[in-house]
Write a protein that holds these residues in place. Structure first.
Motif, PDB file in Angstrom:
ATOM      1  N   GLY A 176       0.363  -1.093   0.302  1.00 20.72           N
ATOM      2  CA  GLY A 176      -0.199   0.118  -0.045  1.00 20.72           C
ATOM      3  C   GLY A 176       0.790   1.384  -0.179  1.00 20.72           C
ATOM      4  N   GLY A 177       1.935   1.501   0.394  1.00 17.42           N
ATOM      5  CA  GLY A 177       2.709   2.661   0.500  1.00 17.42           C
ATOM      6  C   GLY A 177       2.111   3.732   1.592  1.00 17.42           C
ATOM      7  N   SER A 178       2.158   2.997   2.320  1.00 15.74           N
ATOM      8  CA  SER A 178       1.404   4.470   3.573  1.00 15.74           C
ATOM      9  C   SER A 178       3.236   5.031   3.944  1.00 15.74           C
ATOM     10  CB  SER A 178       0.594   3.594   4.806  1.00 15.74           C
ATOM     11  OG  SER A 178       1.337   2.931   6.189  1.00 15.74           O
ATOM     12  N   ASN A 179       3.849   3.857   4.475  1.00 10.28           N
ATOM     13  CA  ASN A 179       5.131   4.839   5.306  1.00 10.28           C
ATOM     14  C   ASN A 179       5.597   5.285   3.417  1.00 10.28           C
ATOM     15  OD1 ASN A 179       5.069   3.826   7.241  1.00 10.28           O
ATOM     16  ND2 ASN A 179       5.459   1.702   6.909  1.00 10.28           N
ATOM     17  N   LEU A 180       5.563   5.197   2.347  1.00  9.63           N
ATOM     18  CA  LEU A 180       5.804   5.742   1.437  1.00  9.63           C
ATOM     19  C   LEU A 180       5.470   7.189   1.061  1.00  9.63           C
ATOM     20  CD1 LEU A 180       7.459   6.719  -0.837  1.00  9.63           C
ATOM     21  CD2 LEU A 180       5.736   5.222  -2.430  1.00  9.63           C
ATOM     22  N   GLN A 181       3.901   7.662   1.634  1.00 12.51           N
ATOM     23  CA  GLN A 181       3.509   8.434   1.713  1.00 12.51           C
ATOM     24  C   GLN A 181       3.971   9.102   2.964  1.00 12.51           C
ATOM     25  OE1 GLN A 181       0.366   9.789  -0.495  1.00 12.51           O
ATOM     26  NE2 GLN A 181       1.697  11.684   0.618  1.00 12.51           N
ATOM     27  N   ALA A 182       4.608   8.816   3.726  1.00 11.15           N
ATOM     28  CA  ALA A 182       4.400   9.757   5.171  1.00 11.15           C
ATOM     29  C   ALA A 182       5.954  10.187   4.884  1.00 11.15           C
ATOM     30  CB  ALA A 182       5.052   8.580   6.534  1.00 11.15           C
ATOM     31  N   LEU A 183       6.654   9.587   3.563  1.00 15.67           N
ATOM     32  CA  LEU A 183       7.938   9.983   3.937  1.00 15.67           C
ATOM     33  C   LEU A 183       8.124  11.112   2.811  1.00 15.67           C
ATOM     34  CD1 LEU A 183      10.206   6.984   2.819  1.00 15.67           C
ATOM     35  CD2 LEU A 183      10.697   7.982   4.524  1.00 15.67           C
ATOM     36  N   GLY A 206       1.037   1.676  -3.650  1.00 17.11           N
ATOM     37  CA  GLY A 206       2.496   2.692  -3.393  1.00 17.11           C
ATOM     38  C   GLY A 206       2.789   3.334  -4.694  1.00 17.11           C
ATOM     39  N   LEU A 207       2.740   1.923  -5.550  1.00 18.37           N
ATOM     40  CA  LEU A 207       3.220   2.962  -7.030  1.00 18.37           C
ATOM     41  C   LEU A 207       2.301   4.520  -7.939  1.00 18.37           C
ATOM     42  CD1 LEU A 207       3.857  -0.157  -8.787  1.00 18.37           C
ATOM     43  CD2 LEU A 207       5.401   1.034  -8.378  1.00 18.37           C
ATOM     44  N   GLU A 208       0.998   3.785  -7.658  1.00 21.03           N
ATOM     45  CA  GLU A 208      -0.111   5.020  -7.755  1.00 21.03           C
ATOM     46  C   GLU A 208      -0.059   6.443  -6.816  1.00 21.03           C
ATOM     47  OE1 GLU A 208      -1.792   5.088 -10.088  1.00 21.03           O
ATOM     48  OE2 GLU A 208      -0.916   2.562 -10.651  1.00 21.03           O
ATOM     49  N   ARG A 209       0.849   5.735  -5.496  1.00 25.44           N
ATOM     50  CA  ARG A 209       1.152   7.137  -4.600  1.00 25.44           C
ATOM     51  C   ARG A 209       1.710   8.177  -5.272  1.00 25.44           C
ATOM     52  NH1 ARG A 209      -1.057   6.786   1.145  1.00 25.44           N
ATOM     53  NH2 ARG A 209      -1.962   4.431   1.567  1.00 25.44           N
ATOM     54  N   ALA A 210       3.384   7.528  -5.779  1.00 22.74           N
ATOM     55  CA  ALA A 210       4.489   7.951  -5.957  1.00 22.74           C
ATOM     56  C   ALA A 210       4.005   9.007  -7.331  1.00 22.74           C
ATOM     57  CB  ALA A 210       5.105   7.076  -6.285  1.00 22.74           C
ATOM     58  N   LYS A 211       3.476   7.891  -8.560  1.00 26.92           N
ATOM     59  CA  LYS A 211       2.996   8.694  -9.245  1.00 26.92           C
ATOM     60  C   LYS A 211       1.847  10.196  -9.154  1.00 26.92           C
ATOM     61  CE  LYS A 211       3.066   4.276 -12.050  1.00 26.92           C
ATOM     62  NZ  LYS A 211       2.221   3.509 -12.663  1.00 26.92           N
ATOM     63  N   LYS A 212       1.321  10.331  -8.307  1.00 27.10           N
ATOM     64  CA  LYS A 212       0.592  11.601  -8.392  1.00 27.10           C
ATOM     65  C   LYS A 212       1.524  12.558  -7.528  1.00 27.10           C
ATOM     66  CE  LYS A 212      -4.286   8.923  -6.658  1.00 27.10           C
ATOM     67  NZ  LYS A 212      -4.723   9.094  -4.885  1.00 27.10           N
ATOM     68  N   HIS A 213       2.267  12.099  -7.030  1.00 31.08           N
ATOM     69  CA  HIS A 213       4.113  13.540  -6.906  1.00 31.08           C
ATOM     70  C   HIS A 213       4.982  13.227  -7.259  1.00 31.08           C
ATOM     71  CE1 HIS A 213       2.102  13.739  -2.191  1.00 31.08           C
ATOM     72  NE2 HIS A 213       1.593  12.292  -2.982  1.00 31.08           N
ATOM     73  N   SER A 214       4.517  12.760  -8.842  1.00 30.42           N
ATOM     74  CA  SER A 214       5.391  12.840 -10.163  1.00 30.42           C
ATOM     75  C   SER A 214       6.811  12.507 -10.012  1.00 30.42           C
ATOM     76  CB  SER A 214       5.474  14.104 -10.602  1.00 30.42           C
ATOM     77  OG  SER A 214       4.385  14.835 -10.541  1.00 30.42           O
ATOM     78  N   ILE A 215       6.443  10.734  -8.891  1.00 31.05           N
ATOM     79  CA  ILE A 215       7.794  10.372  -8.425  1.00 31.05           C
ATOM     80  C   ILE A 215       8.002   9.026  -9.543  1.00 31.05           C
ATOM     81  CG2 ILE A 215       9.404   9.048  -6.423  1.00 31.05           C
ATOM     82  CD1 ILE A 215       7.712  10.527  -4.407  1.00 31.05           C
ATOM     83  N   PRO A 216       9.053   9.070 -10.269  1.00 28.63           N
ATOM     84  CA  PRO A 216       9.126   8.003 -11.184  1.00 28.63           C
ATOM     85  C   PRO A 216       9.039   6.535 -10.259  1.00 28.63           C
ATOM     86  CG  PRO A 216      11.079   9.631 -11.382  1.00 28.63           C
ATOM     87  CD  PRO A 216      10.470  10.253 -10.114  1.00 28.63           C
ATOM     88  N   THR A 217       8.841   5.691 -10.901  1.00 27.40           N
ATOM     89  CA  THR A 217       8.483   4.265 -10.229  1.00 27.40           C
ATOM     90  C   THR A 217       9.192   3.042 -11.408  1.00 27.40           C
ATOM     91  OG1 THR A 217       6.069   3.923 -11.455  1.00 27.40           O
ATOM     92  CG2 THR A 217       6.074   5.006  -9.241  1.00 27.40           C
TER      93      THR A 217
END
Length: 231
Positions: free
Chosen positions: A12-19, A44-55
């Motif tokens: 899910g990437g909730s810790n990624l989101q916290a970072l 978590g990949l979708e979370r990254a994409k929403k913030h324009s982070i390469p996946t």
């Protein structure tokens, strides 16, 4: 200069989101160059994409060995200029191939108070055992699963017989605080390892009681080393 990092996830990437949140509010000075997952379905990949982070998605099932898989991860990550790695729910055992590429620069968050309850089922194992206190740990990664030197831990109350999901939610609240904090210390070069011990240089504690805080007024947890301002 911001430390270039990659965040490895499997879910899910909730810790990624916290970072990401701490980077965007200016508290955490790192450059997340890539979010890599071994599962294409990881939210978590979708979370990254929403913030324009390469996946990047690399399925471990496409490789004949752990070493081959790790070698490909190293190749991909090195191309981005990454210097450090944060494992945020990455459900794979790391081999020396990967460790050797980022020596002393790989940290992991585990949802239990290590060395107790290592492995993928940390929260469930703790709940089934009937512990009165559980928590989470950020540690350096070495050749053994959930074994490396401990950077920071958070302890939360546990109620024997409660649903494991309730304990997991409580632990996750503090995971979201200690992982960004440990990442900040790593980025600032303030962590040194001597045997099993991690030493933290020049810590600025919020107050004399900085190791305690109330989470949503539901429970009190203990964190050590204490959190600094902004965490």
């Amino acid at each position: 200069m911001s430390l270039p990092i990659a965040v490895l996830i499997s879910g899910g990437g909730s810790n990624l989101q916290a970072l990401i949140d701490k980077v965007e509010d200016g508290t955490l000075d790192v450059d997340i160059r890539m979010v890599l997952s071994n599962r294409a379905s990881a939210h978590g990949l979708e979370r990254a994409k929403k913030h324009s982070i390469p996946t990047c998605t690399l399925s471990h099932k496409d490789f004949s060995s752990r070493e081959e898989f790790d070698g490909e991860m190293v190749r991909v990550l090195k191309e981005t200029g990454v210097e450090a790695i944060v494992l945020a729910g990455f459900m794979r055992i790391i081999t020396p191939v990967f460790l050797g590429a980022f020596p002393g620069k790989i940290i992991n968050i585990h949802p239990a108070l290590l060395p107790s309850f290592a492995g993928a089922g940390g929260q469930a194992d703790a709940a089934e055992y009937g512990v009165q206190i559980s928590g989470c740990t950020v540690h350096f990664v070495d050749e053994k699963m959930d074994h490396g030197a401990i950077i920071i831990q958070a302890a939360v109350p546990a109620t024997p017989g409660e649903e494991v999901q309730e304990l997991a939610k409580r632990i996750l609240q503090v995971e979201h605080r200690i992982l960004p904090q440990a990442t900040k210390w790593l980025a600032e070069g303030r962590l040194s390892v001597e045997g099993r011990f991690v030493k933290l240089a020049a810590a600025k504690v919020v107050s004399s009681s900085g190791s305690r805080f109330e989470a949503n007024n539901d429970f009190i947890c203990l964190i050590n080393p204490p959190l600094e301002e902004g965490f």
